[in-house]
Design a protein around this motif. Structure first.
Motif, PDB file in Angstrom:
ATOM      1  N   PHE A  48       0.838  -1.199   0.000  1.00  0.00           N
ATOM      2  CA  PHE A  48       0.000   0.000   0.000  1.00  0.00           C
ATOM      3  C   PHE A  48       0.876   1.253   0.000  1.00  0.00           C
ATOM      4  O   PHE A  48       2.047   1.206   0.380  1.00  0.00           O
ATOM      5  CB  PHE A  48      -0.948   0.017   1.209  1.00  0.00           C
ATOM      6  CG  PHE A  48      -0.264   0.244   2.532  1.00  0.00           C
ATOM      7  CD1 PHE A  48       0.347  -0.798   3.211  1.00  0.00           C
ATOM      8  CD2 PHE A  48      -0.241   1.511   3.110  1.00  0.00           C
ATOM      9  CE1 PHE A  48       0.975  -0.586   4.429  1.00  0.00           C
ATOM     10  CE2 PHE A  48       0.388   1.729   4.331  1.00  0.00           C
ATOM     11  CZ  PHE A  48       0.999   0.674   4.995  1.00  0.00           C
ATOM     12  N   VAL A  49       0.270   2.335  -0.446  1.00  0.00           N
ATOM     13  CA  VAL A  49       0.908   3.648  -0.389  1.00  0.00           C
ATOM     14  C   VAL A  49       0.030   4.483   0.534  1.00  0.00           C
ATOM     15  O   VAL A  49      -1.184   4.554   0.325  1.00  0.00           O
ATOM     16  CB  VAL A  49       0.940   4.287  -1.789  1.00  0.00           C
ATOM     17  CG1 VAL A  49       1.481   5.704  -1.721  1.00  0.00           C
ATOM     18  CG2 VAL A  49       1.748   3.433  -2.753  1.00  0.00           C
ATOM     19  N   ASP A  50       0.611   5.064   1.558  1.00  0.00           N
ATOM     20  CA  ASP A  50      -0.162   5.847   2.530  1.00  0.00           C
ATOM     21  C   ASP A  50      -0.374   7.270   1.978  1.00  0.00           C
ATOM     22  O   ASP A  50       0.554   8.077   1.976  1.00  0.00           O
ATOM     23  CB  ASP A  50       0.616   5.872   3.853  1.00  0.00           C
ATOM     24  CG  ASP A  50      -0.101   6.654   4.949  1.00  0.00           C
ATOM     25  OD1 ASP A  50      -1.044   7.408   4.635  1.00  0.00           O
ATOM     26  OD2 ASP A  50       0.299   6.499   6.124  1.00  0.00           O
ATOM     27  N   PRO A  51      -1.574   7.588   1.535  1.00  0.00           N
ATOM     28  CA  PRO A  51      -1.785   8.891   0.883  1.00  0.00           C
ATOM     29  C   PRO A  51      -1.762  10.048   1.880  1.00  0.00           C
ATOM     30  O   PRO A  51      -1.540  11.188   1.496  1.00  0.00           O
ATOM     31  CB  PRO A  51      -3.175   8.744   0.257  1.00  0.00           C
ATOM     32  CG  PRO A  51      -3.876   7.778   1.142  1.00  0.00           C
ATOM     33  CD  PRO A  51      -2.822   6.814   1.631  1.00  0.00           C
ATOM     34  N   LEU A  52      -1.971   9.735   3.166  1.00  0.00           N
ATOM     35  CA  LEU A  52      -2.002  10.804   4.170  1.00  0.00           C
ATOM     36  C   LEU A  52      -0.588  11.175   4.629  1.00  0.00           C
ATOM     37  O   LEU A  52      -0.400  12.127   5.384  1.00  0.00           O
ATOM     38  CB  LEU A  52      -2.864  10.376   5.364  1.00  0.00           C
ATOM     39  CG  LEU A  52      -4.318  10.013   5.025  1.00  0.00           C
ATOM     40  CD1 LEU A  52      -5.049   9.529   6.260  1.00  0.00           C
ATOM     41  CD2 LEU A  52      -5.041  11.198   4.397  1.00  0.00           C
ATOM     42  N   ALA A  53       0.410  10.389   4.174  1.00  0.00           N
ATOM     43  CA  ALA A  53       1.801  10.713   4.500  1.00  0.00           C
ATOM     44  C   ALA A  53       2.515  11.292   3.272  1.00  0.00           C
ATOM     45  O   ALA A  53       3.699  11.570   3.319  1.00  0.00           O
ATOM     46  CB  ALA A  53       2.530   9.464   4.980  1.00  0.00           C
ATOM     47  N   ASP A  54       1.769  11.448   2.188  1.00  0.00           N
ATOM     48  CA  ASP A  54       2.343  11.973   0.943  1.00  0.00           C
ATOM     49  C   ASP A  54       1.957  13.451   0.830  1.00  0.00           C
ATOM     50  O   ASP A  54       0.920  13.799   0.259  1.00  0.00           O
ATOM     51  CB  ASP A  54       1.794  11.143  -0.231  1.00  0.00           C
ATOM     52  CG  ASP A  54       2.232  11.698  -1.587  1.00  0.00           C
ATOM     53  OD1 ASP A  54       3.010  12.677  -1.639  1.00  0.00           O
ATOM     54  OD2 ASP A  54       1.767  11.143  -2.607  1.00  0.00           O
ATOM     55  N   ASP A  55       2.806  14.307   1.376  1.00  0.00           N
ATOM     56  CA  ASP A  55       2.438  15.723   1.476  1.00  0.00           C
ATOM     57  C   ASP A  55       2.178  16.360   0.114  1.00  0.00           C
ATOM     58  O   ASP A  55       1.205  17.102  -0.052  1.00  0.00           O
ATOM     59  CB  ASP A  55       3.552  16.507   2.196  1.00  0.00           C
ATOM     60  CG  ASP A  55       3.730  16.048   3.632  1.00  0.00           C
ATOM     61  OD1 ASP A  55       2.911  15.217   4.089  1.00  0.00           O
ATOM     62  OD2 ASP A  55       4.684  16.508   4.292  1.00  0.00           O
ATOM     63  N   SER A  56       3.035  16.087  -0.855  1.00  0.00           N
ATOM     64  CA  SER A  56       2.840  16.777  -2.133  1.00  0.00           C
ATOM     65  C   SER A  56       1.622  16.219  -2.863  1.00  0.00           C
ATOM     66  O   SER A  56       0.843  16.964  -3.463  1.00  0.00           O
ATOM     67  CB  SER A  56       4.101  16.716  -2.986  1.00  0.00           C
ATOM     68  OG  SER A  56       4.492  15.381  -3.157  1.00  0.00           O
ATOM     69  N   GLY A  57       1.430  14.898  -2.780  1.00  0.00           N
ATOM     70  CA  GLY A  57       0.242  14.313  -3.398  1.00  0.00           C
ATOM     71  C   GLY A  57      -1.025  14.851  -2.748  1.00  0.00           C
ATOM     72  O   GLY A  57      -2.026  15.142  -3.422  1.00  0.00           O
ATOM     73  N   CYS A  58      -0.962  15.018  -1.451  1.00  0.00           N
ATOM     74  CA  CYS A  58      -2.132  15.498  -0.712  1.00  0.00           C
ATOM     75  C   CYS A  58      -2.457  16.947  -1.115  1.00  0.00           C
ATOM     76  O   CYS A  58      -3.621  17.263  -1.379  1.00  0.00           O
ATOM     77  CB  CYS A  58      -1.836  15.375   0.776  1.00  0.00           C
ATOM     78  SG  CYS A  58      -3.186  15.787   1.857  1.00  0.00           S
ATOM     79  N   SER A  59      -1.432  17.804  -1.207  1.00  0.00           N
ATOM     80  CA  SER A  59      -1.762  19.181  -1.595  1.00  0.00           C
ATOM     81  C   SER A  59      -2.150  19.263  -3.072  1.00  0.00           C
ATOM     82  O   SER A  59      -2.959  20.107  -3.446  1.00  0.00           O
ATOM     83  CB  SER A  59      -0.657  20.181  -1.248  1.00  0.00           C
ATOM     84  OG  SER A  59       0.595  19.629  -1.403  1.00  0.00           O
ATOM     85  N   ARG A  60      -1.621  18.368  -3.879  1.00  0.00           N
ATOM     86  CA  ARG A  60      -2.055  18.296  -5.283  1.00  0.00           C
ATOM     87  C   ARG A  60      -3.547  17.965  -5.367  1.00  0.00           C
ATOM     88  O   ARG A  60      -4.289  18.545  -6.154  1.00  0.00           O
ATOM     89  CB  ARG A  60      -1.227  17.201  -5.991  1.00  0.00           C
ATOM     90  CG  ARG A  60      -1.651  16.868  -7.411  1.00  0.00           C
ATOM     91  CD  ARG A  60      -1.091  15.491  -7.826  1.00  0.00           C
ATOM     92  NE  ARG A  60      -1.680  14.418  -7.010  1.00  0.00           N
ATOM     93  CZ  ARG A  60      -1.088  13.270  -6.705  1.00  0.00           C
ATOM     94  NH1 ARG A  60       0.147  13.019  -7.115  1.00  0.00           N
ATOM     95  NH2 ARG A  60      -1.702  12.365  -5.966  1.00  0.00           N
ATOM     96  N   ASP A  61      -3.987  17.026  -4.520  1.00  0.00           N
ATOM     97  CA  ASP A  61      -5.356  16.514  -4.623  1.00  0.00           C
ATOM     98  C   ASP A  61      -6.388  17.353  -3.878  1.00  0.00           C
ATOM     99  O   ASP A  61      -7.582  17.298  -4.205  1.00  0.00           O
ATOM    100  CB  ASP A  61      -5.417  15.079  -4.083  1.00  0.00           C
ATOM    101  CG  ASP A  61      -4.628  14.101  -4.949  1.00  0.00           C
ATOM    102  OD1 ASP A  61      -4.521  14.357  -6.168  1.00  0.00           O
ATOM    103  OD2 ASP A  61      -4.123  13.097  -4.403  1.00  0.00           O
ATOM    104  N   LEU A  62      -5.948  18.107  -2.883  1.00  0.00           N
ATOM    105  CA  LEU A  62      -6.923  18.799  -2.038  1.00  0.00           C
ATOM    106  C   LEU A  62      -7.905  19.680  -2.825  1.00  0.00           C
ATOM    107  O   LEU A  62      -9.123  19.604  -2.590  1.00  0.00           O
ATOM    108  CB  LEU A  62      -6.203  19.617  -0.954  1.00  0.00           C
ATOM    109  CG  LEU A  62      -7.134  20.272   0.072  1.00  0.00           C
ATOM    110  CD1 LEU A  62      -7.933  19.220   0.843  1.00  0.00           C
ATOM    111  CD2 LEU A  62      -6.346  21.142   1.051  1.00  0.00           C
TER     112      LEU A  62
END
Ligand SMILES: *[C@@H]1O[C@H](CO)[C@@H](O)[C@H](O)[C@H]1NC(C)=O
Ligand SMILES: *[C@@H]1O[C@H](CO)[C@@H](O)[C@H](O)[C@H]1NC(C)=O
Ligand SMILES: *[C@@H]1O[C@H](CO)[C@@H](O)[C@H](O)[C@H]1NC(C)=O
Ligand SMILES: *[C@@H]1O[C@H](CO)[C@@H](O)[C@H](O)[C@H]1NC(C)=O
Ligand SMILES: *[C@@H]1O[C@H](CO)[C@@H](O)[C@H](O)[C@H]1NC(C)=O
Ligand SMILES: *[C@@H]1O[C@H](CO)[C@@H](O)[C@H](O)[C@H]1NC(C)=O
Ligand SMILES: *[C@@H]1O[C@H](CO)[C@@H](O)[C@H](O)[C@H]1NC(C)=O
Ligand SMILES: *[C@@H]1O[C@H](CO)[C@@H](O)[C@H](O)[C@H]1NC(C)=O
Ligand SMILES: *[C@@H]1O[C@H](CO)[C@@H](O)[C@H](O)[C@H]1NC(C)=O
Ligand SMILES: *[C@@H]1O[C@H](CO)[C@@H](O)[C@H](O)[C@H]1NC(C)=O
Length: 560
Positions: free
Chosen positions: A69-83
């Motif tokens: 698995f990839v933890d999406p809540l620990a992926d800061d750049s992915g998270c700000s990309r998706d927000l």
């Protein structure tokens, strides 16, 4: 008009600013509905948010459960990309199937909170990190994993719920596993209370045969003690429901609604969004967020933000560019956004604090779970026990996830031939019989079994070998009476249920170096699906997909 829109923009900015500084409202369950602190009914308008892990397609893995698995809540750049896309979609909840408790989630969790988005966190992990439907147990290693995740997330104000399992039970003949799921809910609920956490305890179920779907829901929210106590009850029952395909009509939900018409805790669709007739119109949103559905359900989670392949087809509503920086949305996304924007569920009924925890479903040929639950796993008892063995499991590597299962089968077979048995490590959710060592992690169970065999064969050196997996420990009891007395003194003080505490070390579950890295003893039959399992909603299909994985304790019963 220009002035008005500028004013609107200013007001929006002011509102955003306010959201940044004010904590999100706690959401609580009152009876069968959810409410915020102002008493307004809360509906989950959510999306599943986790990139798909690797899936090995094989007969052993009928539900295409991922092994990574990839933890999406620990992926800061992915998270700000998706927000911005999550905000555009209009969701107030994201569901995440697996997180890594050793990573930092501050940035993403606070960004989501600032945007008014709660999280539903599943506590299980792929492979050995979930209750094994083929050899179910509620044991120290799993409880420790669950608690470590809670400890990592308890500082955030936007955890709506923790799920103690996802689609563990997939058929009537696996319903004995429900006993262990309910014990997990009991112990995790007690742990959350000890942390003053207001997060809810949930379970997400496959939508299978009526013979087990309603009894499973009722069992997880029932009170075995007959005293209207909610101490073993979940707060939030999730149904992964894919019944609405294409442009259906609300009548597709009539049967399910009837099954849940008297449910006592909150229920929602923990996944929805059938892909069999693309493009997805998401017209089920209008039904789910209006009467009669709102009389039984509190919203749902659309599956899935990220692409997810499954036997039923390709899910997902965005693509991420290969460099990870750009999001492309599909028509699925736009249609769901439009439907969520129109959803306007009733703010009724108002909160009532009447608690109702009915008796548990009676056992029959399709409902196997006993209401006599297993005890709370006790780390201290297991590590005490682990220090008493004259013959111990000594794996050459810390990754024992594929070796413990076969070794247990082998050791129990040999022990049976030597006149012993594996009752002490066995748990039976149908009879409600739990051996005193059954709540320990698999490595401790294996050491216990190796030691029993070593003692039963009068300390023959060849009995403590197992092709190099077992080692003699000097100074420990070398006769059955002394070993039994040492074990009893470790286990004697253990009450049947208590509030568990955090594991001694943050890194691992066991205080014994040789057993750290224990595994569930299954050959990779975790039940953490990362979604899309509920697509097998046609009843015949569910029955056909019962997994045929290696089962450790199942094998014990053939012993003479
Ligand atoms: C969690 O992350 C750490 C650090 O990257 C890694 O070593 C560990 O294997 C991860 N754990 C899981 C369960 O993926
Ligand atoms: C929980 O709340 C009680 C009462 O307010 C307080 O005494 C206790 O210290 C709190 N526990 C934790 C772990 O914060
Ligand atoms: C939510 O509940 C927690 C735990 O009971 C409490 O510490 C916190 O102050 C509450 N937050 C709000 C905004 O009421
Ligand atoms: C077992 O009981 C459940 C209700 O708890 C019921 O739904 C199911 O049909 C029963 N199974 C049989 C074979 O009677
Ligand atoms: C995502 O990529 C797949 C495969 O190339 C394609 O079929 C799908 O239409 C794309 N979806 C979006 C949202 O662009
Ligand atoms: C699963 O196996 C891994 C690798 O051996 C181990 O680190 C982990 O502690 C195990 N998890 C559980 C819950 O037993
Ligand atoms: C443990 O070993 C198994 C089988 O070799 C492998 O599939 C799994 O990824 C390993 N796990 C870890 C955490 O290294
Ligand atoms: C539990 O015990 C019952 C009755 O002896 C038996 O039929 C069943 O197979 C056992 N289940 C497991 C998982 O061992
Ligand atoms: C330990 O047991 C496993 C599983 O039976 C076996 O493959 C392995 O060769 C044994 N020995 C060692 C040193 O790992
Ligand atoms: C469960 O039932 C299926 C048939 O529906 C059968 O193939 C499977 O062996 C059964 N599993 C167990 C554990 O009894």
């Amino acid at each position: 008009m220009r002035g008005a829109s500028r004013l609107a923009a200013l007001l929006t900015a002011a509102a955003a600013l306010t959201i940044d500084v004010v904590a999100l409202s706690n959401i609580s369950r009152q009876g069968r509905f959810l409410y915020d602190t102002s008493g307004t009914r809360f509906y989950i308008k959510g999306v599943a948010y986790q990139p798909q892990g690797s899936v090995t397609t094989s007969a052993d893995n009928p539900f295409e459960e991922p092994s990574t698995f990839v933890d999406p809540l620990a992926d800061d750049s992915g998270c700000s990309r998706d927000l911005p896309f999550l905000q555009k979609l209009g969701v107030n909840v994201v569901r995440v199937y697996s997180v890594n408790s050793s990573l930092n989630h501050d940035s993403c969790m606070s960004a989501l909170s600032g945007a008014g988005i709660y999280t539903i966190i599943d506590l299980s992990l792929p492979l050995n990190g979930s209750i094994d439907r083929d050899s179910p147990a509620w044991s120290t290693n799993l409880q420790d994993q669950y608690i470590e995740t809670i400890n990592t997330f308890s500082k955030y104000d936007n955890v709506l719920a923790y799920n103690v399992g996802n689609e563990v039970v997939t058929a009537s003949n696996e319903t004995d596993a429900a006993t262990f799921i309910k014990a997990a809910a009991r112990d995790i609920k007690a742990y959350l209370a000890s942390k003053n956490s207001s997060a809810l305890v949930g379970y997400a179920a496959i939508d299978g045969d009526d013979d087990f779907v309603a009894p499973l829901a009722n069992f997880l929210s029932c009170d075995p003690s007959g005293s209207n106590s909610g101490s073993t009850a979940i707060d939030l029952y999730g149904l992964n429901n894919y019944e609405w395909c294409g442009n259906a009509t609300p009548s597709v939900y009539a049967d399910k609604n009837a099954l849940f018409s008297n449910y006592n805790v909150a229920a929602y669709f923990s996944e929805f969004g059938c892909v069999s007739s693309p493009p997805r119109l998401w017209t089920e949103v209008a039904a789910l967020f209006s009467q009669p559905m709102t009389g039984e359900w509190s919203g749902g989670i659309a599956f899935s933000y990220f692409p997810a392949a499954s036997a039923a087809g390709q899910f997902g509503m965005v693509n991420i560019s290969s460099d990870g920086t750009t999001v492309t949305v599909s028509n699925d996304f736009n249609l769901l956004q439009a439907q969520y924007a129109q959803a306007s569920p009733p703010n009724s009924p108002s909160a009532s604090s009447t608690a109702n925890f009915p008796a548990c479903p009676t056992q029959n040929s399709t409902w196997l779970a006993s209401a006599s639950l297993p005890p709370t796993p006790d780390d201290a008892a297991c590590s005490c026990l682990d220090s008493t063995f004259a013959c111990k499991f000594s794996p050459p590597t810390s990754n024992t996830s594929t070796t413990v299962g076969p070794l247990l089968d082998e050791a129990c077979g040999l022990l049976g031939q030597a006149g012993g048995n594996c009752d002490a490590i066995s748990a039976n959710g149908t009879t409600g019989t739990y051996g005193p060592v059954s709540f320990c992690d698999p490595s401790t169970k294996l050491s216990y079994t190796f030691n029993q065999f070593y003692l039963a064969t009068n300390l023959q050196a060849s009995s403590c070998d197992f092709a190099g997996n077992a080692t003699v420990v000097s100074g420990e009891p070398t006769n059955s009476a002394a070993a039994s007395s040492a074990a009893s003194s470790c286990l004697a003080a253990v009450p049947a249920t208590f509030t568990p505490s955090a594991p001694a070390t943050t890194a691992g579950s066991s205080s014994s170096s040789s057993t750290s890295g224990s595994s569930s003893g299954s050959s990779g039959s975790g039940n953490n699906n990362n979604g899309a399992l509920g697509v097998f909603s046609e009843h015949a299909m569910v029955g056909a997909f019962v997994s045929a994985l290696f089962s450790v304790l199942g094998g014990l019963l053939v012993l003479a």
